[in-house]
Scaffold this active site. Structure first.
Site, mmCIF file in Angstrom:
data_model
loop_
_atom_site.group_PDB
_atom_site.id
_atom_site.type_symbol
_atom_site.label_atom_id
_atom_site.label_comp_id
_atom_site.label_asym_id
_atom_site.label_seq_id
_atom_site.Cartn_x
_atom_site.Cartn_y
_atom_site.Cartn_z
ATOM 1 N N LEU A 50 -8.396 -6.672 4.844
ATOM 2 C CA LEU A 50 -7.959 -6.650 3.442
ATOM 3 C C LEU A 50 -6.449 -6.798 3.305
ATOM 4 O O LEU A 50 -5.942 -6.931 2.197
ATOM 5 C CB LEU A 50 -8.386 -5.314 2.785
ATOM 6 C CG LEU A 50 -9.758 -5.266 2.095
ATOM 7 C CD1 LEU A 50 -10.875 -5.677 3.031
ATOM 8 C CD2 LEU A 50 -10.041 -3.880 1.545
ATOM 9 N N LYS A 93 -4.784 -18.149 0.863
ATOM 10 C CA LYS A 93 -6.087 -17.481 0.979
ATOM 11 C C LYS A 93 -7.199 -18.503 1.283
ATOM 12 O O LYS A 93 -8.169 -18.177 1.958
ATOM 13 C CB LYS A 93 -6.409 -16.685 -0.294
ATOM 14 C CG LYS A 93 -5.503 -15.490 -0.541
ATOM 15 C CD LYS A 93 -5.417 -14.500 0.615
ATOM 16 C CE LYS A 93 -6.689 -13.740 0.860
ATOM 17 N NZ LYS A 93 -6.492 -12.701 1.918
ATOM 18 N N GLY A 134 0.854 -1.200 0.000
ATOM 19 C CA GLY A 134 0.000 0.000 0.000
ATOM 20 C C GLY A 134 0.882 1.240 0.000
ATOM 21 O O GLY A 134 2.109 1.140 0.065
ATOM 22 N N THR A 147 2.439 -13.650 5.526
ATOM 23 C CA THR A 147 1.543 -12.499 5.693
ATOM 24 C C THR A 147 0.097 -12.961 5.638
ATOM 25 O O THR A 147 -0.715 -12.617 6.502
ATOM 26 C CB THR A 147 1.762 -11.468 4.556
ATOM 27 O OG1 THR A 147 3.125 -11.120 4.526
ATOM 28 C CG2 THR A 147 0.914 -10.227 4.744
ATOM 29 N N TYR A 150 -0.265 -18.760 -3.077
ATOM 30 C CA TYR A 150 -1.188 -17.647 -2.820
ATOM 31 C C TYR A 150 -2.611 -18.174 -2.638
ATOM 32 O O TYR A 150 -3.278 -17.887 -1.647
ATOM 33 C CB TYR A 150 -1.103 -16.651 -3.975
ATOM 34 C CG TYR A 150 -2.047 -15.476 -3.836
ATOM 35 C CD1 TYR A 150 -2.050 -14.707 -2.690
ATOM 36 C CD2 TYR A 150 -2.928 -15.149 -4.862
ATOM 37 C CE1 TYR A 150 -2.904 -13.627 -2.555
ATOM 38 C CE2 TYR A 150 -3.782 -14.068 -4.747
ATOM 39 C CZ TYR A 150 -3.775 -13.314 -3.586
ATOM 40 O OH TYR A 150 -4.634 -12.256 -3.459
#
Ligand code: UDP
Length: 325
Positions: A76, A153, A36, A95, A149
């Site tokens: 998010l 998730k 970000g 993460t 990934y």
């Protein structure tokens, strides 16, 4: 209402923060600025109902305090972008799994509803179209970095649903399909900002593979409307998974041509083999097409912005940014 948005300085998070402030709510953003950027929320800083903390959502004490102050949590924060995932798999896995563990554990202590943002990547190589929330997930070998990934998730989803089932924590999972709009960066490999930047600079537009793979792109404003709607919806959405995406399908080659046309660029369209773009043996999804009947029925939600409108917005954003330099 007071909202905590982890990853709120990211592309989608910053648009969500903006929308919640616009409807009169308070927003606290937690972001470690790894992908970000403070630029994404600079325009919100003057609003007294907006606050931010630059830190990792892996830090329990920080998360505990911010969850305590919030009524609703949007989680998010995640490592996203196929390029980043292929290059930094350790960071991606840690993460995505650890931050979600921390956020859900703290939310459960205080009984605060949580929306966990997931991704259409979890469908993997499934060929059962359209992708439905209750369909099988088809992932590749663990030796292929990309699948870490999707797998990380999917664990986030399992965890969110487990907290609902076992601890009665109100959780909602939103599976976001390709989301685009102003402020998205091409730095982590996302196709539309990359193509637009290449076309505007007159550089070759780099299409990976043969360009026959298709995607459906959804405007971030539509996605944010869905995220806000899911948490406003309450009980019926809890413990459920919802696809959020567009059904306007385009091949990546046709996308490159459209970007070239809309920018008036003379860029060459160049086909780049996957192994050159990512890594040896890279597996791409030939198609990714969502079923959106579930969210349509729950919220009366459907995307409102066409691909051309999306591209127009992204092009205008890039042109305005270039004019400032
Ligand atoms: N892609 C491309 N050129 C780029 C970046 C991506 O051709 O500079 C392709 C990529 O291989 C994929 C599609 O565009 O087939 C969408 O890629 P993106 O990384 O935006 O999202 P994905 O759907 O892969 O998560």
């Amino acid at each position: 209402m007071r909202f905590l948005i982890t990853g709120g300085a990211g592309f989608i998070g910053s648009h969500l923060a903006e929308a919640l402030l616009a409807q009169g709510d308070r927003v606290h953003v937690l972001d470690d600025l790894s992908t970000g950027s403070i630029e994404n929320v600079r325009h919100l800083k003057a609003d007294s109902r907006f606050a931010y903390t630059i830190d990792s959502c892996a830090r329990e004490r920080v998360v505990a305090e911010l969850v305590d102050e919030a009524d609703v949590v949007y989680h998010l924060a995640a490592a996203v972008g196929v390029e980043l995932i292929v290059e930094s798999p350790v960071r991606t896995i840690e993460t995505n799994v650890h931050c979600t563990e921390v956020v859900l554990a703290q939310a459960a202590k205080k009984r605060k509803p949580v929306l966990v943002a997931s991704t259409s990547e979890v469908y993997g190589k499934s060929t059962t179209f359209p992708f439905r929330e209750d369909g099988d997930l088809v992932l590749g070998a663990t030796t292929m970095g990309r699948w870490s990934y999707a797998c990380s998730k999917a664990i986030d989803e399992f965890l969110a649903l487990a907290y609902y089932k076992e601890r009665k924590l109100p959780t909602v999972v939103a599976r976001l399909f390709n989301t685009v709009g102003p402020r998205q960066t091409g730095r982590y490999g996302m196709v539309i900002p990359s193509f637009v930047a290449q076309a505007l600079a007159g550089r070759p537009i780099r299409v990976y593979g043969d360009g026959t793979q298709t995607r459906c792109f959804c405007h971030v404003d539509d996605v944010v409307r869905a995220l806000a709607g899911l948490m406003a919806h309450g009980g019926d959405a809890h413990g459920e998974v919802f696809n959020v995406g567009s059904q306007e399908e385009v091949s990546i080659l046709a996308l490159a041509e459209r970007v070239r046309e809309l920018t008036g660029s003379a860029s060459e369209i160049r086909l780049i083999p996957y192994e050159e773009a990512y890594e040896q043996g890279f597996e791409d999804m030939p198609r990714r097409y969502p079923d959106i009947a579930k969210i349509g029925a729950a919220l009366d939600w459907a995307p409102t912005r066409s691909l051309d409108e999306i591209l127009g917005d992204v092009i205008a954003f890039h042109q305005a940014a270039a004019a400032l330099v």
